[in-house]
Scaffold this motif. Structure first.
Motif, PDB file in Angstrom:
ATOM      1  N   ASP A   1      -9.804   7.554  -1.386  1.00 30.65           N
ATOM      2  CA  ASP A   1      -9.021   8.366  -0.801  1.00 30.65           C
ATOM      3  C   ASP A   1      -8.132   7.501   0.035  1.00 30.65           C
ATOM      4  O   ASP A   1      -8.372   6.983   0.947  1.00 30.65           O
ATOM      5  CB  ASP A   1      -9.894   9.153   0.169  1.00 30.65           C
ATOM      6  N   GLU A   2      -6.618   7.769  -0.270  1.00 34.09           N
ATOM      7  CA  GLU A   2      -5.806   6.760   0.296  1.00 34.09           C
ATOM      8  C   GLU A   2      -5.595   7.153   2.027  1.00 34.09           C
ATOM      9  O   GLU A   2      -5.151   6.090   2.747  1.00 34.09           O
ATOM     10  CB  GLU A   2      -4.104   6.816  -0.183  1.00 34.09           C
ATOM     11  N   ASP A   3      -5.700   8.502   2.257  1.00 32.55           N
ATOM     12  CA  ASP A   3      -5.616   8.707   3.758  1.00 32.55           C
ATOM     13  C   ASP A   3      -6.630   7.974   4.566  1.00 32.55           C
ATOM     14  O   ASP A   3      -6.618   7.749   5.391  1.00 32.55           O
ATOM     15  CB  ASP A   3      -5.680  10.301   3.818  1.00 32.55           C
ATOM     16  N   VAL A   4      -8.044   8.089   3.816  1.00 38.17           N
ATOM     17  CA  VAL A   4      -8.972   7.414   4.548  1.00 38.17           C
ATOM     18  C   VAL A   4      -8.758   5.873   4.626  1.00 38.17           C
ATOM     19  O   VAL A   4      -8.929   5.107   5.505  1.00 38.17           O
ATOM     20  CB  VAL A   4     -10.519   7.657   3.610  1.00 38.17           C
ATOM     21  N   VAL A   5      -8.391   5.344   3.544  1.00 37.42           N
ATOM     22  CA  VAL A   5      -8.121   3.854   3.439  1.00 37.42           C
ATOM     23  C   VAL A   5      -7.088   3.417   4.648  1.00 37.42           C
ATOM     24  O   VAL A   5      -7.276   2.643   5.214  1.00 37.42           O
ATOM     25  CB  VAL A   5      -7.384   3.448   2.099  1.00 37.42           C
ATOM     26  N   ARG A   6      -6.127   4.241   4.756  1.00 38.53           N
ATOM     27  CA  ARG A   6      -5.095   4.033   5.882  1.00 38.53           C
ATOM     28  C   ARG A   6      -5.426   3.969   7.277  1.00 38.53           C
ATOM     29  O   ARG A   6      -5.138   3.384   8.124  1.00 38.53           O
ATOM     30  CB  ARG A   6      -3.841   4.801   5.690  1.00 38.53           C
ATOM     31  N   MET A   7      -6.540   5.126   7.369  1.00 39.29           N
ATOM     32  CA  MET A   7      -7.094   5.490   8.689  1.00 39.29           C
ATOM     33  C   MET A   7      -7.936   4.213   9.085  1.00 39.29           C
ATOM     34  O   MET A   7      -7.958   3.385  10.308  1.00 39.29           O
ATOM     35  CB  MET A   7      -7.699   6.615   8.857  1.00 39.29           C
TER      36      MET A   7
END
Length: 541
Positions: free
Chosen positions: A73-79
């Motif tokens: 999940d790219e949003d989770v990775v960035r967070m």
């Protein structure tokens, strides 16, 4: 026993959350063994975060996404990546002594799959250093009580009507906890947090401690939570191969410092499998390469050779590995180290949101127990401790923000859980035998390289054992060993079902019948207890 928070597990995720939650209220922590019996305590590598001048967030994000093979999940990775440096600083503030250079900057390691040096470490004793600092803080916190040798037997839930959707959902209000004496105690809490680690003991060979029996996944699944990505079991490429070495890991950092893999003939072989990154390819690729090399040569192990490095450097950089190998007659400054892959990390787990919340109200899961979307199809080295720290912070922030809405639900003091069962099982061989059979089945049929026919055999065999074990649980008084056996059986069946469902090879799941990726399979398979044979497909966000 009543408290505001009930935390199950004493690894980095559980202790980090408990220390923060103690600012809001009382915390009961239960652990089925001693406080230090955790995977965190065995962790050698470190915490990956953007901490060096040459590194940046985009590089760490890119490395994580590449390792996850399309399922992160790219949003989770960035967070997680963005919050990483703050969490490392927080560890140092509570007393974790990461190794520093002469100029005071962090001495950063490089591991497989990373494009830069970004792993903060305490040589090869990082987990022990972190665990010690956290435990010391917990012991001084008056709002925290730790109960050792207490096994979580079952979560207590109730059904509630969700007004917005008019659907019934589950709410967790506490847990039934089994003491070694056989007494069952009710622990009530506003918030329950499962941080029980992974499930490496489902396999015959593992780097995990004996407590890694998938308890949190099994408990949450039975309580109604969804579990996802269970087919993605990470096999660490380099576990020490020696008759007297039980689950001792040779850290990824050894390869990061220049070690090469050679076969029994002394030939380097990674160029045949991963010509670009060689020994620093991601764990799934290195483990498969070793597995294929062993099958090709018929050897029992391969060798990791770092004897070309300066001997003093090796002794100082890898003191635990050096002394452990030396005690077994292996001098890593002169001799190659015999290694084999071993089950190491469960990339799937209990499905959560960005705060660690499950679909069961008031139930959170953190650390290896959870499936947050960070790891996707394959975890990047040293991202696990990072994930635990970031999500412990997120879960605390959520609780703080919503504290006024959280209430303690009164429980009836119940001993009925053990009543109606027969006498104690007087022959532990019954439990031990089934345990050994399950682990052998999983290793032989559901390992690094899979095949549909083998998975079907494993499903049939585990199904028969599951029925036998359920009969034992209904007939005899339940013990902690029986609980673990029940949990590991359920987790094994979930891994098999998930492996059969994914008809492609992606990340850690490599199946000979479907050797390529399939874009139609680029999704998470989410299982629930009432429809285990028809998982939901969740498109990657």
């Amino acid at each position: 026993m009543k408290s505001d928070f009930l935390v199950v597990g004493t690894g980095i995720a559980g202790l980090s959350f408990a220390l923060k939650a103690a600012k809001l209220g009382t915390v009961n922590i239960i652990t089925k063994k001693a406080q230090v019996d955790t995977a965190t305590n065995l962790a050698q590598g470190g915490v990956a975060a953007v901490l060096g001048e040459s590194d940046d967030f985009e590089s760490h994000v890119s490395d994580t996404l590449l390792s996850g093979d399309g399922l992160c999940d790219e949003d989770v990775v960035r967070m997680v990546v963005k919050d990483g440096p703050s969490r490392v600083t927080e560890l140092m503030d509570i007393g974790v002594n990461f190794i520093k250079n002469e100029d005071g900057s962090l001495n950063l390691g490089k591991e497989g799959g990373h494009s830069d040096r970004r792993v903060a470490h305490a040589y090869d004793l990082t987990g022990k250093e972190i665990e010690s600092a956290l435990i010391e803080r917990v012991r001084k916190e008056k709002n925290i009580t730790v109960f050792e040798n207490h096994a979580c037997a079952e979560l207590i839930t109730e059904k509630v009507l969700e007004v917005e959707t008019e659907r019934t959902k589950h709410r967790c209000t506490g847990a039934l906890v089994l003491k070694v004496s056989g007494e069952v105690v009710v622990f009530s809490a506003k918030i329950c947090v499962l941080c029980t680690g992974g499930a490496g003991k489902v396999y015959l060979y593992t780097s995990n401690p004996d407590i890694a029996t998938g308890d949190g996944v099994a408990l949450a699944f039975r309580a109604g939570a969804g579990v996802a990505n269970m087919e993605f079991v990470q096999f660490h490429p380099t576990c020490l191969y020696h008759l007297n070495a039980k689950n001792f890991l040779i850290s990824e950092a050894v390869r990061g410092e220049g070690a090469i893999l050679i076969n029994s003939k002394g030939e380097r072989f990674m160029q045949e499998y991963e010509p670009d990154r060689l020994e620093l390819a991601t764990r799934d690729k290195v483990a498969r390469a070793i597995d294929q090399e062993l099958k090709k040569t018929g050897a029992d192990c391969v060798y990791l050779d770092i004897s070309h490095s300066d001997s003093n450097f090796l002794k100082n950089r890898f003191p635990a590995i050096y002394h452990r190998c030396k005690s077994l007659g292996i001098d890593i400054t002169k001799d190659p180290i015999p290694v084999v892959p071993a089950a190491h990390y469960l990339c799937g787990g209990v499905l959560t949101d960005q705060f660690g919340k499950t679909c069961v109200e008031n139930l959170f899961t953190l650390g290896e127990t959870a499936c947050t979307g960070l790891h996707g199809g394959n975890r990047l080295a040293s991202n696990s401790l990072l994930e635990a720290l970031v999500f412990a912070e997120n879960a605390y922030c959520y609780c703080k923000e919503n504290w006024g809405d959280m209430k303690l639900i009164k429980q009836s003091e119940s001993e009925k859980w053990q009543k109606g069962r027969g006498e104690a099982l007087d022959e532990e061989i019954v439990v031990n035998h089934n345990w050994d059979v399950i682990r052998r089945i999983m290793w032989d049929y559901v390992g690094i390289v899979r095949k549909k026919s083998r998975l079907e055999i494993a499903k049939q065999k585990i199904g028969v054992l599951k029925g036998e074990i359920e009969d034992i649980l209904e007939t005899y008084r339940i013990t902690p060993n029986m609980l673990e056996l029940s949990n590991i059986t359920l987790v094994a069946s979930l891994i098999i079902e998930a492996s059969l469902k994914r008809e492609e090879s992606r990340g850690l799941h490599y199946i000979l019948d479907y050797p390529s990726k399939d874009k139609e399979q680029k999704k998470w398979n989410v299982f629930y207890k009432d429809k285990i044979n028809t998982p939901e497909g969740r498109i990657v966000r």
